[in-house]
Design a protein around this motif. Structure first.
Motif, mmCIF file in Angstrom:
data_model
loop_
_atom_site.group_PDB
_atom_site.id
_atom_site.type_symbol
_atom_site.label_atom_id
_atom_site.label_comp_id
_atom_site.label_asym_id
_atom_site.label_seq_id
_atom_site.Cartn_x
_atom_site.Cartn_y
_atom_site.Cartn_z
ATOM 1 N N LYS A 216 41.638 25.411 -7.610
ATOM 2 C CA LYS A 216 42.388 26.603 -7.189
ATOM 3 C C LYS A 216 42.305 27.703 -8.249
ATOM 4 N N LEU A 217 42.511 27.330 -9.516
ATOM 5 C CA LEU A 217 42.455 28.304 -10.606
ATOM 6 C C LEU A 217 41.052 28.882 -10.758
ATOM 7 N N ALA A 218 40.053 28.026 -10.590
ATOM 8 C CA ALA A 218 38.668 28.467 -10.756
ATOM 9 C C ALA A 218 38.265 29.464 -9.674
ATOM 10 N N LYS A 219 38.781 29.270 -8.477
ATOM 11 C CA LYS A 219 38.487 30.208 -7.392
ATOM 12 C C LYS A 219 39.036 31.595 -7.720
ATOM 13 N N GLU A 220 40.187 31.616 -8.400
ATOM 14 C CA GLU A 220 40.831 32.882 -8.746
ATOM 15 C C GLU A 220 40.161 33.540 -9.951
ATOM 16 N N ASN A 221 39.729 32.721 -10.901
ATOM 17 C CA ASN A 221 39.147 33.259 -12.138
ATOM 18 C C ASN A 221 38.177 32.238 -12.734
ATOM 19 N N PRO A 222 36.927 32.210 -12.278
ATOM 20 C CA PRO A 222 35.968 31.188 -12.718
ATOM 21 C C PRO A 222 35.719 31.224 -14.228
ATOM 22 N N PRO A 223 35.760 30.067 -14.884
ATOM 23 C CA PRO A 223 35.479 29.993 -16.321
ATOM 24 C C PRO A 223 33.986 29.790 -16.572
ATOM 25 N N ASP A 224 33.605 29.817 -17.818
ATOM 26 C CA ASP A 224 32.235 29.445 -18.182
ATOM 27 C C ASP A 224 32.106 27.927 -18.240
ATOM 28 N N VAL A 225 33.140 27.298 -18.825
ATOM 29 C CA VAL A 225 33.103 25.839 -19.031
ATOM 30 C C VAL A 225 34.456 25.223 -18.674
ATOM 31 N N ASN B 229 38.742 11.269 -28.425
ATOM 32 C CA ASN B 229 39.061 11.082 -29.849
ATOM 33 C C ASN B 229 38.089 11.868 -30.723
ATOM 34 N N HIS B 230 37.953 13.143 -30.414
ATOM 35 C CA HIS B 230 37.028 14.033 -31.122
ATOM 36 C C HIS B 230 37.781 14.889 -32.132
ATOM 37 N N THR B 231 37.045 15.468 -33.048
ATOM 38 C CA THR B 231 37.642 16.464 -33.950
ATOM 39 C C THR B 231 37.595 17.817 -33.250
ATOM 40 N N PRO B 232 38.445 18.754 -33.661
ATOM 41 C CA PRO B 232 38.410 20.096 -33.064
ATOM 42 C C PRO B 232 37.027 20.737 -33.152
ATOM 43 N N GLU B 233 36.345 20.576 -34.273
ATOM 44 C CA GLU B 233 35.031 21.204 -34.434
ATOM 45 C C GLU B 233 34.002 20.571 -33.509
ATOM 46 N N HIS B 234 34.114 19.260 -33.315
ATOM 47 C CA HIS B 234 33.182 18.578 -32.410
ATOM 48 C C HIS B 234 33.402 19.061 -30.972
ATOM 49 N N LEU B 235 34.649 19.191 -30.585
ATOM 50 C CA LEU B 235 34.978 19.709 -29.251
ATOM 51 C C LEU B 235 34.380 21.095 -29.050
ATOM 52 N N LYS B 236 34.565 21.967 -30.027
ATOM 53 C CA LYS B 236 34.044 23.332 -29.919
ATOM 54 C C LYS B 236 32.527 23.344 -29.814
ATOM 55 N N GLN B 237 31.868 22.493 -30.596
ATOM 56 C CA GLN B 237 30.409 22.446 -30.568
ATOM 57 C C GLN B 237 29.900 21.965 -29.219
ATOM 58 N N MET B 238 30.580 20.983 -28.634
ATOM 59 C CA MET B 238 30.173 20.475 -27.327
ATOM 60 C C MET B 238 30.331 21.545 -26.246
ATOM 61 N N ILE B 239 31.419 22.305 -26.326
ATOM 62 C CA ILE B 239 31.635 23.389 -25.367
ATOM 63 C C ILE B 239 30.528 24.425 -25.496
ATOM 64 N N LYS B 240 30.184 24.771 -26.729
ATOM 65 C CA LYS B 240 29.115 25.753 -26.960
ATOM 66 C C LYS B 240 27.787 25.250 -26.409
ATOM 67 N N SER B 241 27.505 23.977 -26.625
ATOM 68 C CA SER B 241 26.251 23.404 -26.151
ATOM 69 C C SER B 241 26.154 23.492 -24.630
ATOM 70 N N TYR C 46 27.815 25.506 -22.679
ATOM 71 C CA TYR C 46 27.766 26.934 -22.336
ATOM 72 C C TYR C 46 26.345 27.474 -22.425
ATOM 73 N N HIS C 47 25.613 27.028 -23.440
ATOM 74 C CA HIS C 47 24.250 27.524 -23.660
ATOM 75 C C HIS C 47 23.192 26.708 -22.903
ATOM 76 N N GLY C 48 23.651 25.790 -22.047
ATOM 77 C CA GLY C 48 22.717 25.097 -21.168
ATOM 78 C C GLY C 48 22.194 23.763 -21.650
ATOM 79 N N THR C 49 22.792 23.205 -22.693
ATOM 80 C CA THR C 49 22.350 21.915 -23.215
ATOM 81 C C THR C 49 23.288 20.807 -22.746
ATOM 82 N N ALA C 50 22.733 19.789 -22.093
ATOM 83 C CA ALA C 50 23.538 18.653 -21.667
ATOM 84 C C ALA C 50 23.967 17.857 -22.896
ATOM 85 N N VAL C 51 25.220 17.393 -22.918
ATOM 86 C CA VAL C 51 25.711 16.649 -24.081
ATOM 87 C C VAL C 51 26.381 15.352 -23.628
ATOM 88 N N VAL C 52 26.079 14.272 -24.333
ATOM 89 C CA VAL C 52 26.711 12.986 -24.069
ATOM 90 C C VAL C 52 26.936 12.271 -25.387
#
Length: 210
Positions: A43-52, A106-118, A120-126
């Motif tokens: 519902k929220l995404a329909k109103e304002n789609p995010p990048d990630v 159980n990630h660190t804040p920096e790891h979370l941010k890096q995964m989001i960036k990846s 966002y830029h089109g890289t699959a992460v696992v």
């Protein structure tokens, strides 16, 4: 600088608030909203789609897998699956529905941010342990999208080795070829499949989904 727009879907108030605070204090991110289940997320995404999307895999009303399928089908954003456990079957289902990554909470804040960036830029992460679990078999878990007959045996050997998590040096030693040759093969294969990273190639081989 344009911020990466993020939406958080998790049935835990603690997790939602924690990730919202982590991302909100970083000028590279903008949190558009938070949802307690997949239905709210859609519902929220329909109103304002995010990048990630940061999408919990198990939620009431509509789980992360069903929500991911809808979001991907309607082009409402890229999805990074979050889970507190290593449930490979559920993660694989989410990847098949179009999720671009998977991350244990159980990630660190920096790891979370890096995964989001990846993502966002089109890289699959696992997570590494997920790739290792899938790679125990010698054949892809799903061959729906991966066409093995389009490759030479040497190329398939390279792809399987990448899916096993081997480095270029380890692949070279295993196949008795030079590291430069391995690099050239991987570059050619990534270009052929229009993939940006070796992790994306591993996910494609193991799940049949890009």
């Amino acid at each position: 600088m344009e911020r990466i727009k993020v939406m958080i879907a998790d049935d835990s108030d603690f997790v939602r608030d924690g990730m919202r605070i982590i991302l909100s204090v970083d000028e590279e991110f903008e949190v558009l909203g938070c949802a307690a289940n997949g239905r709210e997320a859609v519902k929220l995404a329909k109103e304002n789609p995010p990048d990630v999307f940061l999408m919990d895999i198990q939620m009431p009303e509509m789980d992360g897998i069903e929500a991911t399928e809808y979001i991907v089908e309607h082009n409402l954003g890229k999805v990074l699956i979050l889970t507190t456990f290593d449930d490979y079957e559920l993660v694989q289902k989410a990847l098949k529905k179009g999720a671009k990554g998977y991350l244990v909470k159980n990630h660190t804040p920096e790891h979370l941010k890096q995964m989001i960036k990846s993502v966002y830029h089109g890289t699959a992460v696992v997570e590494e342990n997920f790739l290792e679990s899938l790679a125990k078999g010698t054949e892809p878990m799903s061959a729906e999208g991966f066409q093995a007959d389009e490759y030479t045996q040497r190329e398939l050997d390279i792809i399987k080795a990448v899916a096993e998590g081997l480095s270029n040096r380890e692949i070279a030693e295993k196949l008795f070829i030079s590291e430069g040759t391995v690099k050239n093969y991987i570059t050619t294969i990534l270009a052929k499949e229009n993939l940006s990273h070796r992790t994306a190639l591993a996910v494609y081989y193991l799940t049949g989904k890009k």
